[in-house]
Each structure stands twice: as structure tokens, then as C-alpha cells.
Scaffold this motif. Structure first.
Motif, PDB file in Angstrom:
ATOM      1  N   ARG A 242       0.832  -1.189   0.000  1.00 55.70           N
ATOM      2  CA  ARG A 242       0.000   0.000   0.000  1.00 55.70           C
ATOM      3  C   ARG A 242       0.874   1.248   0.000  1.00 55.70           C
ATOM      4  O   ARG A 242       1.978   1.230   0.575  1.00 55.70           O
ATOM      5  CB  ARG A 242      -0.924   0.012   1.230  1.00 55.70           C
ATOM      6  N   PRO A 243       0.409   2.349  -0.607  1.00 55.00           N
ATOM      7  CA  PRO A 243       1.220   3.570  -0.613  1.00 55.00           C
ATOM      8  C   PRO A 243       1.628   4.028   0.781  1.00 55.00           C
ATOM      9  O   PRO A 243       2.735   4.559   0.967  1.00 55.00           O
ATOM     10  CB  PRO A 243       0.292   4.593  -1.284  1.00 55.00           C
ATOM     11  N   GLU A 244       0.771   3.809   1.782  1.00 53.86           N
ATOM     12  CA  GLU A 244       1.102   4.220   3.145  1.00 53.86           C
ATOM     13  C   GLU A 244       2.354   3.532   3.674  1.00 53.86           C
ATOM     14  O   GLU A 244       3.041   4.056   4.576  1.00 53.86           O
ATOM     15  CB  GLU A 244      -0.068   3.932   4.091  1.00 53.86           C
ATOM     16  N   HIS A 245       2.681   2.364   3.118  1.00 53.60           N
ATOM     17  CA  HIS A 245       3.834   1.616   3.594  1.00 53.60           C
ATOM     18  C   HIS A 245       5.156   2.307   3.260  1.00 53.60           C
ATOM     19  O   HIS A 245       6.200   1.951   3.817  1.00 53.60           O
ATOM     20  CB  HIS A 245       3.837   0.202   3.008  1.00 53.60           C
ATOM     21  N   VAL A 246       5.126   3.298   2.370  1.00 57.21           N
ATOM     22  CA  VAL A 246       6.349   4.053   2.054  1.00 57.21           C
ATOM     23  C   VAL A 246       6.874   4.774   3.286  1.00 57.21           C
ATOM     24  O   VAL A 246       8.059   5.097   3.376  1.00 57.21           O
ATOM     25  CB  VAL A 246       6.081   5.031   0.891  1.00 57.21           C
TER      26      VAL A 246
ATOM     27  N   VAL B 146       2.053   7.911 -11.691  1.00 58.69           N
ATOM     28  CA  VAL B 146       1.248   9.136 -11.678  1.00 58.69           C
ATOM     29  C   VAL B 146       1.885  10.148 -12.636  1.00 58.69           C
ATOM     30  O   VAL B 146       3.089  10.097 -12.914  1.00 58.69           O
ATOM     31  CB  VAL B 146       1.146   9.733 -10.258  1.00 58.69           C
ATOM     32  N   ASP B 147       1.078  11.055 -13.144  1.00 59.28           N
ATOM     33  CA  ASP B 147       1.590  12.073 -14.063  1.00 59.28           C
ATOM     34  C   ASP B 147       2.591  12.978 -13.357  1.00 59.28           C
ATOM     35  O   ASP B 147       2.456  13.296 -12.176  1.00 59.28           O
ATOM     36  CB  ASP B 147       0.443  12.924 -14.614  1.00 59.28           C
ATOM     37  N   SER B 148       3.601  13.384 -14.129  1.00 61.60           N
ATOM     38  CA  SER B 148       4.657  14.238 -13.592  1.00 61.60           C
ATOM     39  C   SER B 148       4.755  15.532 -14.381  1.00 61.60           C
ATOM     40  O   SER B 148       4.498  15.566 -15.589  1.00 61.60           O
ATOM     41  CB  SER B 148       6.004  13.509 -13.658  1.00 61.60           C
TER      42      SER B 148
ATOM     43  N   GLU C  41       5.010  14.999  -5.907  1.00 60.56           N
ATOM     44  CA  GLU C  41       4.018  14.756  -6.957  1.00 60.56           C
ATOM     45  C   GLU C  41       3.301  13.441  -6.723  1.00 60.56           C
ATOM     46  O   GLU C  41       2.072  13.345  -6.863  1.00 60.56           O
ATOM     47  CB  GLU C  41       4.706  14.725  -8.332  1.00 60.56           C
ATOM     48  N   TRP C  42       4.075  12.403  -6.366  1.00 64.10           N
ATOM     49  CA  TRP C  42       3.492  11.072  -6.195  1.00 64.10           C
ATOM     50  C   TRP C  42       2.534  11.029  -5.006  1.00 64.10           C
ATOM     51  O   TRP C  42       1.404  10.546  -5.125  1.00 64.10           O
ATOM     52  CB  TRP C  42       4.603  10.039  -6.017  1.00 64.10           C
ATOM     53  N   ARG C  43       2.955  11.548  -3.841  1.00 58.68           N
ATOM     54  CA  ARG C  43       2.085  11.458  -2.665  1.00 58.68           C
ATOM     55  C   ARG C  43       0.831  12.315  -2.836  1.00 58.68           C
ATOM     56  O   ARG C  43      -0.241  11.955  -2.337  1.00 58.68           O
ATOM     57  CB  ARG C  43       2.844  11.843  -1.402  1.00 58.68           C
ATOM     58  N   ARG C  44       0.950  13.428  -3.564  1.00 59.99           N
ATOM     59  CA  ARG C  44      -0.235  14.242  -3.826  1.00 59.99           C
ATOM     60  C   ARG C  44      -1.232  13.475  -4.692  1.00 59.99           C
ATOM     61  O   ARG C  44      -2.437  13.485  -4.441  1.00 59.99           O
ATOM     62  CB  ARG C  44       0.173  15.550  -4.498  1.00 59.99           C
ATOM     63  N   ALA C  45      -0.728  12.791  -5.731  1.00 62.27           N
ATOM     64  CA  ALA C  45      -1.598  12.010  -6.603  1.00 62.27           C
ATOM     65  C   ALA C  45      -2.226  10.833  -5.855  1.00 62.27           C
ATOM     66  O   ALA C  45      -3.332  10.398  -6.187  1.00 62.27           O
ATOM     67  CB  ALA C  45      -0.814  11.520  -7.821  1.00 62.27           C
ATOM     68  N   MET C  46      -1.518  10.317  -4.856  1.00 61.03           N
ATOM     69  CA  MET C  46      -2.044   9.213  -4.067  1.00 61.03           C
ATOM     70  C   MET C  46      -3.083   9.671  -3.051  1.00 61.03           C
ATOM     71  O   MET C  46      -3.703   8.848  -2.360  1.00 61.03           O
ATOM     72  CB  MET C  46      -0.898   8.513  -3.323  1.00 61.03           C
ATOM     73  N   GLY C  47      -3.280  10.982  -2.926  1.00 63.77           N
ATOM     74  CA  GLY C  47      -4.213  11.496  -1.936  1.00 63.77           C
ATOM     75  C   GLY C  47      -3.667  11.427  -0.531  1.00 63.77           C
ATOM     76  O   GLY C  47      -4.433  11.364   0.438  1.00 63.77           O
ATOM     77  N   LEU C  48      -2.321  11.457  -0.399  1.00 64.78           N
ATOM     78  CA  LEU C  48      -1.662  11.356   0.905  1.00 64.78           C
ATOM     79  C   LEU C  48      -0.697  12.525   1.081  1.00 64.78           C
ATOM     80  O   LEU C  48       0.520  12.332   1.178  1.00 64.78           O
ATOM     81  CB  LEU C  48      -0.910  10.033   1.022  1.00 64.78           C
ATOM     82  N   PRO C  49      -1.194  13.759   1.124  1.00 61.27           N
ATOM     83  CA  PRO C  49      -0.311  14.927   1.142  1.00 61.27           C
ATOM     84  C   PRO C  49       0.573  15.033   2.379  1.00 61.27           C
ATOM     85  O   PRO C  49       1.581  15.741   2.350  1.00 61.27           O
ATOM     86  CB  PRO C  49      -1.287  16.108   1.056  1.00 61.27           C
TER      87      PRO C  49
END
Length: 298
Positions: free
Chosen positions: A181-185, A259-261, A202-210
Motif C-alpha cells: 500500500r502507498p502508506e507503507h512508504v 502518476v503524471d509528472s 508529486e506522487w504522494r499528492r496524486a495518491m491522496g496522501l499529502p
């Protein structure tokens, strides 16, 4: 023979059309802005019609200007090439080119033989040192840079669009505490390139985890070393699609969806450098051969 407008007026028109700025064009031609404006106006009087739309703090080609530019700019470039050829004495052309090592190895070197076959007179001095934009016009003639934004004083053409990939070793999925899961980062080290410091954001923003933060962040100035660090399990690399696909390393895998960059590769140079044959040859070849989609001017 039909009377032609002064060559100085034509040169002024082409420079303003290419740079989109009276001030920038005046600087390139070593003229004052009023003097350059007078030359453009003289051409418009000769043509009997305006060639630009004047807007607040901007000057933009109109339809007549676009048509004229498409017909006379190639002729002006051909004249410059003829002068270069006559004055160079048949000497080799040399281009001082700034590149990122990873771009050079993945994109440029596999196709460089094609450029050499088409232009055997062109030789490249490849420079992989940092601060490429700042060194243009000094130790570099042109560069391919990876950036979100380009200095507006430079000529720039976008070469691609990118997505951020999270790249890690396969053991991250096979261990007792797999990363699924993204949270595991949050329990991992983020590996980030100094030329792309915003990739993790950019990645965490796209994941909805600012608010997500990695355990720590390690910075690299070498793409190959970042990939090796990820393969060794030292962290997860936030890199671009080209980097992952070009690695062809079975130890590596993509974690999560890309995610888009906002980062892109750009061809950049000082505007005056486009008047030199070496820069223009490389510029035209890059846009025709190495660009996967039609380039857009900034």
C-alpha cells in the motif's frame, strides 16, 4: 528585379517571431528595443499590412505573420548556413552538449550513429556536469535538461511527457512485511534525484496522501546509482517511466500505479545559439528522431 525589403528588417522580424519578445530579440541582435521595433515596422510598411498582434506586454504573430515566417525563415537559415560554410574553411563542427548521464546512455548513445552518418562533420563534446542551464553560452552551446520549468530567457523545446514510477527491489513484496500500500512508504527510505526534487511530492499528492513522509530521503545526482541503490534494497526510487523501462534490471519492479509528472526533458540553448549550424543540426535531429511526440515550444 523586384525590390526587396532590407535584410536587417527581415532578420528583426524573424528574431521577434521566434522569441515572441521585442526585448529578447533586441538583446540577441545587440539593438535597442526602439531600434528593433522600427525595423519590424519598416517591414510591415513594406508589406502593407501588420504582421503581429500587439497586446499588453506581448507581441504575437498574426495569420499573415505566420505565413511570412514559414516562407522566409528557412531562406534566412539557408543564407546563414552558406555563410558558415564559406567562412569555416571546411572545418569540423563541434557542439558542447550538456546531458544527464542516464539520458545519454538510454536515449542518445543508441541513436548517435544515425546522427554521425547524416552529419559526419558534427562532433559532440559531451558534458555531464550539473547546472546545465546556468552554463549555456559559457561552457555549453546547448543541453538536454530534466526540469519542470525553464529559464524564460532560454530557447526551449519540450521533448516528452513523463510519469513518476516508484521503483524498488522485488524483495519488498516477498519479505515478512510486504510493501503493498502507498502508506507503507512511510517505513522506507525515498531515493530522489537532485534534478527532480519534487517527484516524491508529486506522487504522494496524486495518491491522496499529502502528509505522507518516508522514513528518510536520500538524494542522488546519478540515475544509475539510484537504480542500483533501489536494487540493493536501500530504498525506493522515485523516477520516471523512461528510467524504469530503460534499466531492464530483473531485480527491480514497479510498486503501485504511476502518476503524471510535471517533469519533462527539454532541449535548451541561448536563442542566439540557434543561428550556429552545429546547434541547429543537433536541434533539428533531436526533434525529428528522439522525440516520441510532436515537440511543443515553451
Amino acid at each position: 528585379m523586384r525590390r526587396l525589403p532590407p535584410l536587417s528588417a527581415i532578420e528583426a522580424f524573424v528574431q521577434v517571431a521566434r522569441l515572441g519578445s521585442i526585448k529578447a530579440a533586441a538583446g540577441e541582435l545587440a539593438l535597442s528595443s526602439p531600434a528593433l521595433s522600427r525595423r519590424v515596422q519598416a517591414l510591415e510598411r513594406f508589406m502593407g499590412k501588420p504582421l503581429f498582434d500587439r497586446r499588453h506586454q506581448a507581441i504575437v504573430l498574426n495569420a499573415d505573420g505566420e505565413r511570412l515566417l514559414s516562407q522566409i525563415a528557412p531562406a534566412l537559415d539557408a543564407m546563414s548556413d552558406a555563410i558558415d560554410a564559406m567562412t569555416s574553411g571546411g572545418e569540423l563542427l563541434r557542439l558542447r552538449l550538456g546531458l544527464l548521464p542516464l539520458y545519454a546512455s538510454r536515449r542518445l548513445m543508441p541513436r548517435l550513429g544515425e546522427l554521425k552518418a547524416a552529419h559526419p562533420e558534427l562532433h559532440l563534446d559531451v558534458d555531464t556536469q550539473p547546472n546545465r542551464q546556468a552554463r549555456l553560452g559559457d561552457s555549453l552551446d546547448a543541453a538536454i535538461v530534466l526540469a519542470r520549468d525553464i529559464d524564460p530567457a532560454l530557447y526551449a523545446r519540450r521533448l516528452d511527457r513523463n510519469r513518476v514510477f516508484v521503483i524498488g527491489c522485488r524483495d519488498l513484496l516477498d519479505g515478512p512485511d510486504p510493501v503493498t500500500r502507498p502508506e507503507h512508504v512511510s517505513r522506507l527510505t525515498a531515493l530522489v534525484h537532485r534534478d527532480m526534487p519534487e517527484t516524491f511530492i508529486e506522487w504522494r499528492r496524486a495518491m491522496g496522501l499529502p502528509e505522507l513522509e518516508p522514513r528518510t530521503t536520500d538524494f542522488f545526482d546519478s540515475g544509475p546509482l539510484m537504480l542500483e541503490a533501489a536494487a540493493q534494497g536501500l530504498g525506493v526510487a522515485f523516477m520516471l517511466e523512461m528510467h524504469f523501462e530503460g534499466a531492464r534490471d530483473e531485480r527491480l519492479m514497479r510498486l503501485f500505479e504511476p502518476v503524471d509528472s510535471d517533469y519533462s526533458y527539454w532541449f535548451v540553448c541561448r536563442p542566439r545559439a540557434l543561428h550556429t549550424r552545429a546547434v541547429r543540426i543537433f536541434h533539428d535531429w533531436v526533434l525529428a528522431v528522439l522525440n516520441p511526440e510532436p515537440a511543443s515550444a515553451r
